[in-house]
Write a protein that holds these residues in place. Sequence first.
Motif, PDB file in Angstrom:
ATOM      1  N   ASP A   1       7.713 -15.815  -6.851  1.00 55.88           N
ATOM      2  CA  ASP A   1       7.672 -15.697  -5.395  1.00 55.88           C
ATOM      3  C   ASP A   1       7.233 -14.287  -5.011  1.00 55.88           C
ATOM      4  O   ASP A   1       7.921 -13.583  -4.275  1.00 55.88           O
ATOM      5  N   CYS A   2       6.072 -13.867  -5.537  1.00 52.72           N
ATOM      6  CA  CYS A   2       5.552 -12.527  -5.256  1.00 52.72           C
ATOM      7  C   CYS A   2       5.536 -12.288  -3.744  1.00 52.72           C
ATOM      8  O   CYS A   2       5.128 -13.151  -2.972  1.00 52.72           O
ATOM      9  N   VAL A   3       5.969 -11.107  -3.339  1.00 48.10           N
ATOM     10  CA  VAL A   3       6.281 -10.881  -1.922  1.00 48.10           C
ATOM     11  C   VAL A   3       5.071 -10.865  -0.997  1.00 48.10           C
ATOM     12  O   VAL A   3       5.241 -10.976   0.223  1.00 48.10           O
ATOM     13  N   THR A   4       3.850 -10.728  -1.539  1.00 48.55           N
ATOM     14  CA  THR A   4       2.667 -10.787  -0.676  1.00 48.55           C
ATOM     15  C   THR A   4       1.732 -11.936  -1.060  1.00 48.55           C
ATOM     16  O   THR A   4       0.563 -11.941  -0.665  1.00 48.55           O
ATOM     17  N   CYS A   5       2.224 -12.903  -1.785  1.00 47.85           N
ATOM     18  CA  CYS A   5       1.385 -14.032  -2.215  1.00 47.85           C
ATOM     19  C   CYS A   5       1.002 -14.903  -1.020  1.00 47.85           C
ATOM     20  O   CYS A   5       1.843 -15.216  -0.171  1.00 47.85           O
ATOM     21  N   TRP A   6      -0.278 -15.316  -1.000  1.00 52.20           N
ATOM     22  CA  TRP A   6      -0.754 -16.210   0.053  1.00 52.20           C
ATOM     23  C   TRP A   6      -0.070 -17.570   0.001  1.00 52.20           C
ATOM     24  O   TRP A   6      -0.008 -18.277   1.006  1.00 52.20           O
ATOM     25  N   ASN A   7       0.439 -17.934  -1.162  1.00 54.94           N
ATOM     26  CA  ASN A   7       0.967 -19.288  -1.344  1.00 54.94           C
ATOM     27  C   ASN A   7       2.479 -19.363  -1.496  1.00 54.94           C
ATOM     28  O   ASN A   7       3.081 -20.379  -1.144  1.00 54.94           O
TER      29      ASN A   7
ATOM     30  N   ILE B   1      -1.658  -3.037  -5.073  1.00 59.51           N
ATOM     31  CA  ILE B   1      -1.039  -1.832  -4.505  1.00 59.51           C
ATOM     32  C   ILE B   1      -0.738  -2.049  -3.024  1.00 59.51           C
ATOM     33  O   ILE B   1      -1.614  -2.398  -2.229  1.00 59.51           O
ATOM     34  N   ASN B   2       0.522  -1.835  -2.689  1.00 59.37           N
ATOM     35  CA  ASN B   2       0.971  -1.910  -1.298  1.00 59.37           C
ATOM     36  C   ASN B   2       2.150  -0.946  -1.124  1.00 59.37           C
ATOM     37  O   ASN B   2       2.353  -0.057  -1.965  1.00 59.37           O
ATOM     38  N   GLY B   3       2.908  -1.131  -0.074  1.00 63.57           N
ATOM     39  CA  GLY B   3       3.998  -0.205   0.199  1.00 63.57           C
ATOM     40  C   GLY B   3       5.067  -0.169  -0.874  1.00 63.57           C
ATOM     41  O   GLY B   3       5.751   0.847  -1.045  1.00 63.57           O
ATOM     42  N   LEU B   4       5.214  -1.260  -1.629  1.00 60.79           N
ATOM     43  CA  LEU B   4       6.215  -1.303  -2.695  1.00 60.79           C
ATOM     44  C   LEU B   4       5.760  -0.609  -3.976  1.00 60.79           C
ATOM     45  O   LEU B   4       6.580  -0.103  -4.739  1.00 60.79           O
ATOM     46  N   THR B   5       4.471  -0.606  -4.227  1.00 61.43           N
ATOM     47  CA  THR B   5       3.958  -0.229  -5.546  1.00 61.43           C
ATOM     48  C   THR B   5       3.134   1.055  -5.569  1.00 61.43           C
ATOM     49  O   THR B   5       2.765   1.532  -6.637  1.00 61.43           O
ATOM     50  N   ALA B   6       2.842   1.626  -4.396  1.00 61.22           N
ATOM     51  CA  ALA B   6       1.897   2.742  -4.314  1.00 61.22           C
ATOM     52  C   ALA B   6       2.331   3.963  -5.103  1.00 61.22           C
ATOM     53  O   ALA B   6       1.486   4.752  -5.546  1.00 61.22           O
TER      54      ALA B   6
ATOM     55  N   GLY C   1      -3.587  -4.686  -1.830  1.00 61.67           N
ATOM     56  CA  GLY C   1      -3.126  -6.059  -1.708  1.00 61.67           C
ATOM     57  C   GLY C   1      -3.415  -6.687  -0.362  1.00 61.67           C
ATOM     58  O   GLY C   1      -3.380  -6.015   0.680  1.00 61.67           O
ATOM     59  N   ASP C   2      -3.724  -7.993  -0.382  1.00 61.99           N
ATOM     60  CA  ASP C   2      -3.838  -8.754   0.854  1.00 61.99           C
ATOM     61  C   ASP C   2      -2.467  -8.854   1.510  1.00 61.99           C
ATOM     62  O   ASP C   2      -1.426  -8.762   0.839  1.00 61.99           O
ATOM     63  N   LEU C   3      -2.473  -9.098   2.812  1.00 65.28           N
ATOM     64  CA  LEU C   3      -1.223  -9.198   3.562  1.00 65.28           C
ATOM     65  C   LEU C   3      -1.262 -10.426   4.462  1.00 65.28           C
ATOM     66  O   LEU C   3      -1.528 -10.326   5.665  1.00 65.28           O
ATOM     67  N   PRO C   4      -1.014 -11.609   3.892  1.00 57.69           N
ATOM     68  CA  PRO C   4      -0.985 -12.817   4.734  1.00 57.69           C
ATOM     69  C   PRO C   4       0.094 -12.689   5.804  1.00 57.69           C
ATOM     70  O   PRO C   4       1.063 -11.929   5.651  1.00 57.69           O
TER      71      PRO C   4
ATOM     72  N   LEU D   1       0.445  -0.624   3.074  1.00 59.50           N
ATOM     73  CA  LEU D   1       0.437   0.816   2.811  1.00 59.50           C
ATOM     74  C   LEU D   1       0.529   1.563   4.138  1.00 59.50           C
ATOM     75  O   LEU D   1      -0.206   1.259   5.084  1.00 59.50           O
ATOM     76  N   THR D   2       1.418   2.523   4.218  1.00 53.52           N
ATOM     77  CA  THR D   2       1.499   3.340   5.423  1.00 53.52           C
ATOM     78  C   THR D   2       0.445   4.442   5.368  1.00 53.52           C
ATOM     79  O   THR D   2      -0.127   4.727   4.311  1.00 53.52           O
ATOM     80  N   ALA D   3       0.211   5.076   6.512  1.00 59.55           N
ATOM     81  CA  ALA D   3      -0.749   6.178   6.556  1.00 59.55           C
ATOM     82  C   ALA D   3      -0.305   7.299   5.621  1.00 59.55           C
ATOM     83  O   ALA D   3      -1.131   7.918   4.937  1.00 59.55           O
ATOM     84  N   ALA D   4       1.002   7.553   5.566  1.00 58.49           N
ATOM     85  CA  ALA D   4       1.516   8.611   4.690  1.00 58.49           C
ATOM     86  C   ALA D   4       1.305   8.259   3.225  1.00 58.49           C
ATOM     87  O   ALA D   4       0.968   9.130   2.407  1.00 58.49           O
ATOM     88  N   GLN D   5       1.497   6.997   2.866  1.00 56.48           N
ATOM     89  CA  GLN D   5       1.281   6.574   1.482  1.00 56.48           C
ATOM     90  C   GLN D   5      -0.190   6.691   1.087  1.00 56.48           C
ATOM     91  O   GLN D   5      -0.510   7.113  -0.018  1.00 56.48           O
TER      92      GLN D   5
END
Length: 342
Positions: free
Chosen positions: A35-41, A175-180, A202-205, A213-217
């Motif tokens: 159940d990956c947190v940004t998965c489209w499905n 790469i997203n806010g969790l993994t950056a 990463g895509d963000l459905p 990703l935040t601007a700071a990240q």
Amino acid sequence: MSDLHHERFRGYLERKVRAGPETVHVDVTNVCNLDCVTCWNYAPTLDAPKPVAWKRQRLSPDVFFRVLGEVADAGAERIVLSGGGEPFTHPEMPGFIRAVRERGLRLTVITNGTLCDFDELAALGIDQLLLNVASGSPETYVAYHPNQPKETFHRLVDGCRRLRGVTAVNLVQVINGLTAHEVVAMVELAASVGARVSFKVGDLPKGTQHFALTAAQKETLLRDGLPAARKKAKHLGVRHNLDAFERQVRGVKEQQPPCFAGYLYSRIAVDGRVFFCCAHIDAGHVAEGSFGEVWRSPRYDAIRQTLHRGGSFAACQRCGKHDMNVAAERELEALLAEEALA
């Protein structure tokens, strides 16, 4: 380069198919165990989750074996096995792999690795394994995969080591806010198992935007993370795509190269639809005839001609075959320079 490959490029120049695709990508199942947190499905917070019936779909073994024979007869040289879910949830997956190898075709498998018997994979002789890990540590792994324990991360790392020298492993890092914060650790992880590492924003459905990703990240990545990751990769001898990833982080809009998908690539969905590329542009169905007939059909060719005329489709803006097209454009330029296809 094979004669068939020459024919593919000649066909592109003539705007007429002369050979089958080099690669056919087959989705064998939509079932997934993660159940990956940004998965489209399967992301837990999706605004519009997929229907249960969709999640249960699997490609019939009869259809797979028939289509595999037709794809091989059409001249394909590589098969990619994956799915809208995890391919190893399909009970026939080992048999699918054996059948591809018996045909003498090169094989890439895209997987989350959690259901893999890595010793069996080594014996089966897969050419390439794209392993979706989205982490450089057990802690980040469980944050990105909420239904998994830390032990899963360690098992994946051990499994990759078992494939070293047998199968080319590419660690896919979303790469997203969790993994950056782990880009350097991800390079080190790849080095520890003898793998390549591929980064992508990463895509963000809808429903997962809070992982963006935040601007700071982004600023930290560009100032500190990416230079450190490049230095580490050079020191450890790790292959990577950090230059392309940096352009993604910066939001650089690259000019799209010519599209070669209609000559080099095709995709077959779990429900039998044939897609022009990974963007799910419908080009036919395996029930309409043999794969070769679908590949050369007027419907398929209409898509090719639209692109030749400079047209595009909505999905072209986020092309999933960008790297393939860039490489093909360079290859064609080199061949023309040698007057191989003039």
